[in-house]
Design an enzyme around this catalytic site. Sequence first.
Site, PDB file in Angstrom:
ATOM      1  N   ARG A  95       0.811  -1.229   0.000  1.00 20.08           N
ATOM      2  CA  ARG A  95       0.000   0.000   0.000  1.00 20.08           C
ATOM      3  C   ARG A  95       0.841   1.273   0.000  1.00 20.08           C
ATOM      4  NH1 ARG A  95      -4.526  -1.658   4.322  1.00 20.08           N
ATOM      5  NH2 ARG A  95      -2.843  -2.977   5.050  1.00 20.08           N
ATOM      6  N   LYS A 188     -15.574   6.014  -1.440  1.00 21.59           N
ATOM      7  CA  LYS A 188     -15.068   6.166  -0.071  1.00 21.59           C
ATOM      8  C   LYS A 188     -14.100   7.327   0.010  1.00 21.59           C
ATOM      9  CE  LYS A 188     -11.574   3.394   1.358  1.00 21.59           C
ATOM     10  NZ  LYS A 188     -10.943   2.102   1.648  1.00 21.59           N
TER      11      LYS A 188
HETATM   12  C1  R5P Z   1      -7.923   0.240   0.321  1.00 22.14           C
HETATM   13  O1  R5P Z   1      -7.658   0.842  -0.691  1.00 22.14           O
HETATM   14  C2  R5P Z   1      -8.149  -1.232   0.331  1.00 22.14           C
HETATM   15  O2  R5P Z   1      -8.753  -1.691  -0.822  1.00 22.14           O
HETATM   16  C3  R5P Z   1      -9.013  -1.626   1.513  1.00 22.14           C
HETATM   17  O3  R5P Z   1     -10.304  -1.067   1.353  1.00 22.14           O
HETATM   18  C4  R5P Z   1      -8.432  -1.120   2.802  1.00 22.14           C
HETATM   19  O4  R5P Z   1      -7.080  -1.435   2.883  1.00 22.14           O
HETATM   20  C5  R5P Z   1      -9.157  -1.733   3.969  1.00 22.14           C
HETATM   21  O5  R5P Z   1      -8.616  -1.220   5.144  1.00 22.14           O
HETATM   22  P1  R5P Z   1      -9.491  -1.157   6.459  1.00 22.14           P
HETATM   23  O6  R5P Z   1     -10.052  -2.523   6.698  1.00 22.14           O
HETATM   24  O7  R5P Z   1      -8.506  -0.737   7.517  1.00 22.14           O
HETATM   25  O8  R5P Z   1     -10.538  -0.126   6.246  1.00 22.14           O
END
Ligand code: R5P
Length: 288
Positions: A95, A188
């Site tokens: 990431r 989001k």
């Molecule tokens: C983000 O871009 C990924 O696709 C996931 O949505 C994210 O890493 C999920 O993280 P969390 O469970 O901490 O919200």
Amino acid sequence: MKVVGGSASLPLARAIARELGAPYVDVSFERHPGGFPDGERYIRLLGPIGSDHVVLVQTTYPDPNLVEYLLLADAIRDAGARRLTAIIPYFGYGRQDKRFLDGEAVSAKTMAKHIAADADELLTMAIHNPDILSMFPIRAREVSGMPALARYLKAADVDLILAPDDGAIRHAKESATLAGKAWDHLDKERLDSYTVKVKPKALDVRGKSVAIVDDVISTGGTIATAARELKAQGARRVSAVCVHGLFVGKADENLTACDEVVSTDTVPSPHSKVSVAPEFAAAVRSLG
Ligand code: R5P
């Protein structure tokens, strides 16, 4: 061909070996019962490697598993393997795929460089950004985990598949197409590492069972926010379905917003209800 599994990926590595009909080489992970007192990793190959093509399966998360991968890859080379295919089911550090602030490490590139040192090619799954594959100095391919999730989704009580954000659209679309289900998405906004909010959007979910499909569940914040929105709009049932279930911090608490949680075995957990062994085995066969 032989298959070796690191301690982060033992059941998956054994399942890939079975799918490939290849011998599995056992590994000892402790020199003495209980391991080294300082927590450092140890590996010893317990079977012959010869000049074989070896498939090494090891998720590189959390950090000690990355170290273990490096030890295994080096030992396999020292033992004489002529070719090493690295299967990294979940590629940690994916990431941090760019320099957001001056002076930062591009962690994904750092990991790619070191993981590639002893490998001839790499297979991974649901990588955060497919552009990362070009950071590897060896052939690197993303294997889709969506056929595995679609096997589950097809048989499940699910009317609609929802991507919780833009980045998950490719996963929701592919899994929905394979499972023969409808799909939609939310937008989001991430406020910080723990907090997200969704932009208002009317969804056709009243009385429906919805599966939120994402690449990773980490803290569960993204899924919980989407699940609450779905329930507020009248969804009857919400399941959280992902490839990589990390479930860190308050994930268990956050995921109580869902009726069911399903992940694959790229990161083993009590929610690992779907195996991606067939997908990785098929990818190995297609390498040539
Ligand atoms: C983000 O871009 C990924 O696709 C996931 O949505 C994210 O890493 C999920 O993280 P969390 O469970 O901490 O919200």
